[in-house]
Write a protein that holds these residues in place. Structure first.
Motif, PDB file in Angstrom:
ATOM      1  N   VAL A 288      -4.514   4.058  -0.668  1.00  0.00           N
ATOM      2  CA  VAL A 288      -3.117   3.735  -0.940  1.00  0.00           C
ATOM      3  C   VAL A 288      -2.870   2.233  -1.066  1.00  0.00           C
ATOM      4  O   VAL A 288      -1.820   1.806  -1.549  1.00  0.00           O
ATOM      5  CB  VAL A 288      -2.214   4.325   0.171  1.00  0.00           C
ATOM      6  CG1 VAL A 288      -2.391   3.543   1.471  1.00  0.00           C
ATOM      7  CG2 VAL A 288      -0.753   4.330  -0.246  1.00  0.00           C
TER       8      VAL A 288
ATOM      9  N   ALA B  99      -1.677   0.726  -4.529  1.00  0.00           N
ATOM     10  CA  ALA B  99      -0.290   0.990  -4.900  1.00  0.00           C
ATOM     11  C   ALA B  99       0.664   0.080  -4.136  1.00  0.00           C
ATOM     12  O   ALA B  99       1.639  -0.443  -4.700  1.00  0.00           O
ATOM     13  CB  ALA B  99       0.052   2.456  -4.634  1.00  0.00           C
TER      14      ALA B  99
ATOM     15  N   HIS C  48       3.124  13.566  -3.476  1.00  0.00           N
ATOM     16  CA  HIS C  48       2.481  12.647  -4.424  1.00  0.00           C
ATOM     17  C   HIS C  48       2.756  12.999  -5.883  1.00  0.00           C
ATOM     18  O   HIS C  48       2.168  12.394  -6.775  1.00  0.00           O
ATOM     19  CB  HIS C  48       0.961  12.591  -4.204  1.00  0.00           C
ATOM     20  CG  HIS C  48       0.564  12.035  -2.880  1.00  0.00           C
ATOM     21  ND1 HIS C  48       0.738  10.715  -2.540  1.00  0.00           N
ATOM     22  CD2 HIS C  48      -0.006  12.631  -1.803  1.00  0.00           C
ATOM     23  CE1 HIS C  48       0.289  10.514  -1.315  1.00  0.00           C
ATOM     24  NE2 HIS C  48      -0.155  11.672  -0.842  1.00  0.00           N
TER      25      HIS C  48
ATOM     26  N   SER D 263       1.556   8.511   4.056  1.00  0.00           N
ATOM     27  CA  SER D 263       1.330   7.398   3.131  1.00  0.00           C
ATOM     28  C   SER D 263       2.649   6.810   2.658  1.00  0.00           C
ATOM     29  O   SER D 263       2.756   5.590   2.444  1.00  0.00           O
ATOM     30  CB  SER D 263       0.484   7.856   1.941  1.00  0.00           C
ATOM     31  OG  SER D 263       1.086   8.943   1.269  1.00  0.00           O
TER      32      SER D 263
ATOM     33  N   TRP E 262       6.309   4.593  -5.852  1.00  0.00           N
ATOM     34  CA  TRP E 262       5.865   3.672  -4.803  1.00  0.00           C
ATOM     35  C   TRP E 262       6.684   2.385  -4.797  1.00  0.00           C
ATOM     36  O   TRP E 262       6.907   1.791  -3.745  1.00  0.00           O
ATOM     37  CB  TRP E 262       4.361   3.412  -4.939  1.00  0.00           C
ATOM     38  CG  TRP E 262       3.644   3.960  -3.756  1.00  0.00           C
ATOM     39  CD1 TRP E 262       3.058   3.253  -2.752  1.00  0.00           C
ATOM     40  CD2 TRP E 262       3.494   5.338  -3.392  1.00  0.00           C
ATOM     41  NE1 TRP E 262       2.549   4.108  -1.806  1.00  0.00           N
ATOM     42  CE2 TRP E 262       2.794   5.383  -2.169  1.00  0.00           C
ATOM     43  CE3 TRP E 262       3.871   6.533  -3.985  1.00  0.00           C
ATOM     44  CZ2 TRP E 262       2.474   6.578  -1.532  1.00  0.00           C
ATOM     45  CZ3 TRP E 262       3.558   7.724  -3.359  1.00  0.00           C
ATOM     46  CH2 TRP E 262       2.866   7.726  -2.148  1.00  0.00           C
TER      47      TRP E 262
ATOM     48  N   TYR F 251      -0.535   8.149  -6.640  1.00  0.00           N
ATOM     49  CA  TYR F 251       0.482   7.200  -6.175  1.00  0.00           C
ATOM     50  C   TYR F 251       1.259   6.684  -7.380  1.00  0.00           C
ATOM     51  O   TYR F 251       1.044   5.559  -7.846  1.00  0.00           O
ATOM     52  CB  TYR F 251      -0.172   6.034  -5.420  1.00  0.00           C
ATOM     53  CG  TYR F 251      -1.014   6.477  -4.252  1.00  0.00           C
ATOM     54  CD1 TYR F 251      -0.430   7.077  -3.149  1.00  0.00           C
ATOM     55  CD2 TYR F 251      -2.398   6.303  -4.257  1.00  0.00           C
ATOM     56  CE1 TYR F 251      -1.203   7.493  -2.081  1.00  0.00           C
ATOM     57  CE2 TYR F 251      -3.174   6.709  -3.183  1.00  0.00           C
ATOM     58  CZ  TYR F 251      -2.575   7.304  -2.102  1.00  0.00           C
ATOM     59  OH  TYR F 251      -3.333   7.727  -1.030  1.00  0.00           O
TER      60      TYR F 251
END
Length: 395
Positions: free
Chosen positions: A91, A94, A225, A35, A156, A151
């Motif tokens: 995801v 984010a 994460h 991710s 991010w 996230y």
């Protein structure tokens, strides 16, 4: 413009890694790195989209609007997928928020972007550590989830910014000696990854976000994460290494030919991701969970333990779930590593999506959802290209 084959290959690896994380038994390699790679590649795409305007070849306000609208669409898709199912943490939201928040900085110099990245990398884990030690009362669960969820926002933003800088410094065709830069990128990424893993093994700071740590341990933690310093540095390093290896590898004609199915998958990564989420949640019986939770729709129909051994058990605290107050609400535990059925679902999805992407790519230049997004965005800014066969941006 032609696509950058290595970026498509890296996107395919990210998609397959996330598929393994969603279907198979938990493992730090699949749960964290894919991710993050997806987010870093989104940052590279952000740089590709804005490159022409920054070089004086396009309308900067329109480019900003394209990026913001792209972010809004991703947030919307992520919200819809999150409402329709409960077994996969999506995801896209984010990444969409990162697009929106980073659009104002696309005109910044590379040095200023580097300073911003350093600030995000250092301060993000401070917020995570402060939450562990002080247990803030956020008031709104959505705000808490945005900053400290699976996230974490600052992490991010950092990943997306890493991708933007990779485009500036390594991928952009304006630079000579690109191959040397990409090898350096891979080397630096591998060094970061190895260094953080060594520290994790020596210190034991790979712990779950809910474990009690002291201030220093909470700041350094490397659990995927978690948003800790070792997590951010190691995950960024892994993404840098993959991109730094894939892009020069695809300069060889044999690699380009052999990797066509993977590159086709990577060229329509949004479509692949959404299809995977829908198919997986239908297979494990967690699609349309809002209705299932309230007893208004179909309950999971697969035998218990099927496809990775996901077990359905009552919530210990119903107030922690969207079905608040309903003691019959269901949660889905992690897959049982001893249950082999998940391999069949993973293999079937990977093979099926590779075949679909390969056939679609022979006829169209954009995937179905990519074409739809392009049409919406260009229609909003006054563009003219409405065909999935229209030329797509590099990368």
């Amino acid at each position: 413009m032609t696509r950058i084959h290595g970026l498509d290959l890296a996107r395919a690896l990210a998609i397959i890694g996330m598929m393994a994380a969603h279907i198979g038994p938990g493992h730090p390699v699949t749960e964290g790195y894919p991710s993050v790679l997806f987010a870093v590649l989104a940052g590279v795409s952000m740089g590709i989209i804005s490159r022409g305007s920054l070089a004086g070849e396009g309308d900067l306000p329109r480019t900003r609007f394209r990026l913001i609208l792209r972010g809004v669409i991703l947030v919307g898709l992520g919200a819809v997928l999150s409402m329709l199912q409960s077994s996969i943490l999506v995801v896209l939201t984010a990444i969409g928020v990162s697009y929106i928040l980073l659009t104002p900085v696309i005109t910044w110099s590379t040095r200023r972007l580097g300073v911003l990245l350093a600030v995000l990398v250092v301060t993000g884990p401070v917020l995570v550590a402060a939450e562990h030690v002080l247990s803030f009362s956020w008031g709104d669960h959505a705000v808490a989830d945005l900053f400290l969820g699976v996230y974490p926002l600052l992490a991010w933003l950092a990943y997306t910014l890493v991708g933007l800088l990779i485009h500036r410094l390594v991928v952009s065709p304006a630079h000579q000696n690109q191959t040397r830069r990409q090898i350096w990128l891979a080397a630096i990424g591998l060094a970061l990854l190895a260094g953080t893993q060594l520290l994790i093994e020596l210190t034991g700071f790979r712990v779950g976000p809910n474990d009690i740590l002291n201030e220093f341990g909470a700041y350094l933690q490397g659990e995927p994460h978690s948003g800790g310093l070792l997590d951010v540095l190691g995950s960024s390093g892994a993404a840098m290494a993959v991109i730094g290896l894939c892009v020069p590898a695809c300069r060889a004609a044999s690699v380009v030919w052999a990797s066509y199915p993977l590159r086709a998958m990577g060229s329509m990564s949004l479509t692949m991701y959404v299809v995977h989420v829908v198919v997986t949640t239908i297979a494990n019986g967690t699609f349309l969970t809002v209705y299932s939770i309230y007893g208004c729709g179909p309950q999971p129909y697969l035998p218990e333990g099927e496809f990775g051994g996901r077990m359905y058990t009552p919530l210990s605290d119903p107030l922690d779930f969207p079905g608040a107050g309903n003691p019959d609400a269901l949660v889905f535990s992690a897959p049982d590593a001893g249950e082999p059925d998940w391999l069949w679902l993973l293999a079937a999805q990977v093979i099926g999506l590779l075949i679909f992407a390969s056939l679609w790519r022979r006829r169209f230049r954009r995937g179905p959802l990519e074409w739809g997004m392009h049409r919406v965005i260009e229609g909003a800014v006054g563009g003219t290209s409405n065909s999935p066969t229209a030329a797509s941006p590099r990368g």
